[in-house]
Enzyme design. Structure first.
Site, mmCIF file in Angstrom:
data_model
loop_
_atom_site.group_PDB
_atom_site.id
_atom_site.type_symbol
_atom_site.label_atom_id
_atom_site.label_comp_id
_atom_site.label_asym_id
_atom_site.label_seq_id
_atom_site.Cartn_x
_atom_site.Cartn_y
_atom_site.Cartn_z
ATOM 1 N N TYR A 135 43.882 58.919 36.165
ATOM 2 C CA TYR A 135 43.025 57.831 35.154
ATOM 3 C C TYR A 135 42.810 59.030 33.998
ATOM 4 O O TYR A 135 42.068 59.578 34.197
ATOM 5 C CB TYR A 135 41.890 57.683 35.907
ATOM 6 C CG TYR A 135 41.254 56.716 35.233
ATOM 7 C CD1 TYR A 135 41.193 56.248 33.814
ATOM 8 C CD2 TYR A 135 40.029 55.928 35.449
ATOM 9 C CE1 TYR A 135 40.788 55.341 33.057
ATOM 10 C CE2 TYR A 135 39.067 55.294 34.700
ATOM 11 C CZ TYR A 135 39.308 54.930 33.446
ATOM 12 O OH TYR A 135 38.649 53.751 32.627
ATOM 13 N N LYS A 163 47.810 56.426 34.727
ATOM 14 C CA LYS A 163 47.037 55.418 34.060
ATOM 15 C C LYS A 163 46.951 56.005 32.383
ATOM 16 O O LYS A 163 45.879 56.653 32.236
ATOM 17 C CB LYS A 163 45.832 54.871 34.516
ATOM 18 C CG LYS A 163 45.202 53.459 33.681
ATOM 19 C CD LYS A 163 43.954 53.312 34.234
ATOM 20 C CE LYS A 163 43.144 52.269 33.335
ATOM 21 N NZ LYS A 163 41.600 51.965 33.648
#
Length: 303
Positions: A135, A163
């Site tokens: 992330y 991501k």
């Protein structure tokens, strides 16, 4: 090596007004997402108020999600911890609870430098068999997993995806130049999905898919098919609401969208407070305008 692609909504954790978790409403939301064609589910993301939940509550959410997902799509959980030891313990526990993958945040308590960032992810990657999505949200967390850092992680087979949420769509191309196809690249910003897919991203961790799963899956599929003309038409309808995904109050905003579209509870856990005053009116007006435009588009197609 695991490969993920498609729309993976970052699922909101449904709460009652007193702040307690409503597992039934959370399961209903997950089922609605899968019925509308999403390719994966991510519980306990930032949008799921991960950092505000107790360990026993996180366990309950993952187990409830596993029950309703029932193998239909991959089930990932966000992993947000302060210490490396805590993150390792969390990775192992979440696997036991039924998570099939992890979306791993940087340390929440310390802004690691590039070397420390790489070691953080290597340690978590070695803690379980679960595939990992990094992330990368330097705007919110102050740590940037750059292409140079990703190069340090390229030999970790369980780290499979990123991501990408720097807010700079140029990063998608930079990752391909430096790393080829080593990592699956997921757009992490709703209002950059068309741009990101035009550059080669093959996944989308989406917030507003919670409200409009059918339309978001349709938008993704249009981009995947290279039909950017039709994708732009739908994107222009959704984008005013997609902009709400980039605000510090995205949890309140997206829960409000869910509330208006499908009746899900809007409540968040303190210190997040319910929207009020002019801000509430503005957000509701933005969402209702999107609802109305989508209705009008559907009516024109049916005519």
């Amino acid at each position: 090596m695991t490969h993920w692609q498609g729309v993976f909504p970052a699922v909101t954790t449904k709460l009652d007004q007193d702040g307690s978790i409503n597992l039934e409403a959370t399961q209903a939301s997950i089922n609605r997402l899968i019925d509308n064609g999403v390719s994966g589910i991510i519980v306990l993301p930032m949008l799921g108020e991960n950092a505000s939940l107790l360990p026993r509550e996180k366990e309950a959410v993952i187990r409830a999600a596993r029950e309703v997902v029932a193998g239909r799509v991959p089930l990932l959980s966000g992993l947000a911890e302060i210490s490396t030891a805590g993150a390792i313990a969390g990775a192992r526990a979440f696997q036991d609870y039924g998570a099939e993958g992890l979306m791993v945040f940087p340390s929440l308590g310390y802004k690691t430098d590039p070397r420390e960032t790489a070691e953080w992810y290597k340690a978590i990657a070695g803690a379980s068999d679960l595939p990992i999505m990094i992330y990368n949200n330097p705007i919110a967390y102050g740590v940037d997993v750059t292409p140079a850092v990703l190069k340090m992680l390229a030999d970790c087979p369980t780290i499979v995806a990123v991501k990408e949420e720097t807010g700079d769509v140029r990063r998608v191309t930079d990752m391909f130049i430096e790393l080829g196809n080593r990592f699956d690249i997921f757009c992490g910003v709703d209002d950059q999905i068309v741009e990101s897919m035009s550059l080669g991203a093959t996944g989308w961790v989406s917030g507003m898919t919670n409200a409009w799963p059918k339309e978001c899956v349709q938008l993704f599929n249009l981009c995947a098919a290279g039909n950017f003309a039709k994708a732009r038409d739908l994107y222009r309808i959704l984008t005013p609401s997609f902009h709400l995904d980039t605000h510090v109050k995205l949890v309140q905003y997206i829960k409000m969208a869910e509330h208006l579209v499908c009746g899900a509870p809007e409540w968040t856990r303190a210190p997040r407070l319910p929207l009020a005053g002019e801000e509430r009116e503005r957000v509701i007006a933005t969402i209702k305008a999107t609802i109305e435009e989508l209705k009008q588009t559907q009516s024109r197609r049916a005519a």
